[in-house]
Design a protein around this motif. Sequence first.
Motif, PDB file in Angstrom:
ATOM      1  N   SER A  60       0.835  -1.197   0.000  1.00 26.40           N
ATOM      2  CA  SER A  60       0.000   0.000   0.000  1.00 26.40           C
ATOM      3  C   SER A  60       0.870   1.248   0.000  1.00 26.40           C
ATOM      4  N   THR A  61       0.644   2.146  -0.968  1.00 25.73           N
ATOM      5  CA  THR A  61       1.434   3.375  -1.037  1.00 25.73           C
ATOM      6  C   THR A  61       1.045   4.346   0.073  1.00 25.73           C
ATOM      7  N   LYS A  62      -0.203   4.329   0.500  1.00 22.32           N
ATOM      8  CA  LYS A  62      -0.655   5.233   1.561  1.00 22.32           C
ATOM      9  C   LYS A  62      -0.130   4.789   2.926  1.00 22.32           C
ATOM     10  N   ASP A  63      -0.285   3.499   3.226  1.00 21.06           N
ATOM     11  CA  ASP A  63       0.127   2.979   4.534  1.00 21.06           C
ATOM     12  C   ASP A  63       1.622   2.683   4.608  1.00 21.06           C
ATOM     13  N   LYS A  64       2.280   2.641   3.463  1.00 20.33           N
ATOM     14  CA  LYS A  64       3.697   2.305   3.377  1.00 20.33           C
ATOM     15  C   LYS A  64       3.989   0.962   4.046  1.00 20.33           C
ATOM     16  N   GLY A  65       3.148  -0.025   3.690  1.00 23.88           N
ATOM     17  CA  GLY A  65       3.328  -1.361   4.235  1.00 23.88           C
ATOM     18  C   GLY A  65       2.545  -2.376   3.431  1.00 23.88           C
ATOM     19  N   TYR A  66       2.808  -3.633   3.728  1.00 19.25           N
ATOM     20  CA  TYR A  66       2.124  -4.716   3.017  1.00 19.25           C
ATOM     21  C   TYR A  66       0.759  -4.985   3.618  1.00 19.25           C
ATOM     22  N   ARG A  67      -0.196  -5.306   2.754  1.00 18.25           N
ATOM     23  CA  ARG A  67      -1.558  -5.640   3.161  1.00 18.25           C
ATOM     24  C   ARG A  67      -1.981  -6.894   2.417  1.00 18.25           C
ATOM     25  N   MET A  68      -2.917  -7.633   3.000  1.00 17.67           N
ATOM     26  CA  MET A  68      -3.420  -8.854   2.386  1.00 17.67           C
ATOM     27  C   MET A  68      -4.807  -8.600   1.805  1.00 17.67           C
ATOM     28  N   VAL A  69      -5.024  -9.038   0.578  1.00 18.99           N
ATOM     29  CA  VAL A  69      -6.314  -8.885  -0.092  1.00 18.99           C
ATOM     30  C   VAL A  69      -6.879 -10.285  -0.334  1.00 18.99           C
ATOM     31  N   ASN A  70      -8.113 -10.493   0.132  1.00 16.20           N
ATOM     32  CA  ASN A  70      -8.796 -11.750  -0.129  1.00 16.20           C
ATOM     33  C   ASN A  70      -9.455 -11.629  -1.505  1.00 16.20           C
ATOM     34  N   PRO A  71      -9.013 -12.400  -2.492  1.00 19.82           N
ATOM     35  CA  PRO A  71      -9.572 -12.248  -3.839  1.00 19.82           C
ATOM     36  C   PRO A  71     -11.058 -12.571  -3.923  1.00 19.82           C
ATOM     37  N   ARG A  72     -11.593 -13.310  -2.958  1.00 17.82           N
ATOM     38  CA  ARG A  72     -13.020 -13.644  -2.963  1.00 17.82           C
ATOM     39  C   ARG A  72     -13.893 -12.435  -2.630  1.00 17.82           C
ATOM     40  N   THR A  73     -13.293 -11.373  -2.071  1.00 16.39           N
ATOM     41  CA  THR A  73     -14.078 -10.204  -1.667  1.00 16.39           C
ATOM     42  C   THR A  73     -13.819  -8.976  -2.544  1.00 16.39           C
ATOM     43  N   ILE A  74     -13.060  -9.119  -3.620  1.00 21.11           N
ATOM     44  CA  ILE A  74     -12.779  -7.975  -4.504  1.00 21.11           C
ATOM     45  C   ILE A  74     -14.067  -7.538  -5.204  1.00 21.11           C
ATOM     46  N   SER A  75     -14.360  -6.240  -5.149  1.00 22.80           N
ATOM     47  CA  SER A  75     -15.555  -5.712  -5.809  1.00 22.80           C
ATOM     48  C   SER A  75     -15.223  -4.764  -6.966  1.00 22.80           C
ATOM     49  N   LYS A  76     -14.006  -4.175  -6.938  1.00 20.49           N
ATOM     50  CA  LYS A  76     -13.628  -3.244  -7.999  1.00 20.49           C
ATOM     51  C   LYS A  76     -12.112  -3.239  -8.148  1.00 20.49           C
ATOM     52  N   LEU A  77     -11.669  -3.056  -9.373  1.00 23.51           N
ATOM     53  CA  LEU A  77     -10.249  -3.003  -9.689  1.00 23.51           C
ATOM     54  C   LEU A  77     -10.039  -1.908 -10.713  1.00 23.51           C
ATOM     55  N   GLN A  78      -9.044  -1.045 -10.495  1.00 24.11           N
ATOM     56  CA  GLN A  78      -8.722   0.003 -11.453  1.00 24.11           C
ATOM     57  C   GLN A  78      -7.272  -0.174 -11.868  1.00 24.11           C
ATOM     58  N   TYR A  79      -7.078  -0.351 -13.169  1.00 21.57           N
ATOM     59  CA  TYR A  79      -5.728  -0.567 -13.689  1.00 21.57           C
ATOM     60  C   TYR A  79      -5.674  -0.121 -15.146  1.00 21.57           C
ATOM     61  N   ASN A  80      -4.638   0.607 -15.479  1.00 18.24           N
ATOM     62  CA  ASN A  80      -4.378   0.999 -16.861  1.00 18.24           C
ATOM     63  C   ASN A  80      -5.555   1.768 -17.494  1.00 18.24           C
ATOM     64  N   ASN A  81      -6.094   2.720 -16.754  1.00 17.74           N
ATOM     65  CA  ASN A  81      -7.227   3.563 -17.193  1.00 17.74           C
ATOM     66  C   ASN A  81      -8.494   2.781 -17.465  1.00 17.74           C
ATOM     67  N   ILE A  82      -8.636   1.608 -16.854  1.00 18.20           N
ATOM     68  CA  ILE A  82      -9.857   0.816 -16.976  1.00 18.20           C
ATOM     69  C   ILE A  82     -10.357   0.500 -15.579  1.00 18.20           C
ATOM     70  N   THR A  83     -11.646   0.722 -15.345  1.00 18.82           N
ATOM     71  CA  THR A  83     -12.281   0.343 -14.094  1.00 18.82           C
ATOM     72  C   THR A  83     -13.034  -0.951 -14.328  1.00 18.82           C
ATOM     73  N   TYR A  84     -12.691  -1.942 -13.528  1.00 18.46           N
ATOM     74  CA  TYR A  84     -13.350  -3.250 -13.628  1.00 18.46           C
ATOM     75  C   TYR A  84     -14.304  -3.421 -12.461  1.00 18.46           C
ATOM     76  N   LYS A  85     -15.552  -3.679 -12.769  1.00 18.96           N
ATOM     77  CA  LYS A  85     -16.531  -4.034 -11.750  1.00 18.96           C
ATOM     78  C   LYS A  85     -16.470  -5.556 -11.636  1.00 18.96           C
ATOM     79  N   VAL A  86     -16.228  -6.056 -10.432  1.00 13.48           N
ATOM     80  CA  VAL A  86     -16.005  -7.497 -10.230  1.00 13.48           C
ATOM     81  C   VAL A  86     -17.237  -8.112  -9.573  1.00 13.48           C
ATOM     82  N   ASN A  87     -17.770  -9.178 -10.191  1.00  9.70           N
ATOM     83  CA  ASN A  87     -18.885  -9.880  -9.552  1.00  9.70           C
ATOM     84  C   ASN A  87     -18.578 -11.335  -9.394  1.00  9.70           C
TER      85      ASN A  87
END
Length: 87
Positions: A60-87
């Motif tokens: 995390s750039t804001k927290d300046k530390g590592y965080r764990m993301v559970n992929p089963r709970t991802i709802s949105k992803l923004q990468y390369n000027n594309i917003t992905y809505k995840v269902n």
Amino acid sequence: MKNKVKTKTINKTKAVEIINSTKGQFFTVTFTTKDNRERSINCNKKADSTTKLGYIRVYSTKDKGYRMVNPRTISKLQYNNITYKVN
């Protein structure tokens, strides 16, 4: 002329594939935490950062530390000027 942000709908498997393909580039992921809060993190991912349980370790750039993301709970992803809505 501004870059127009595109929006696409994808499934969780495709979201993990996109995160794994970022190769250290920054992206923003929105997911639900263990205590049921929605959280967004601007982060990047190292190559060897998936745990045995499937969690994705991101920096995390804001927290300046590592965080764990559970992929089963991802709802949105923004990468390369594309917003992905995840269902």
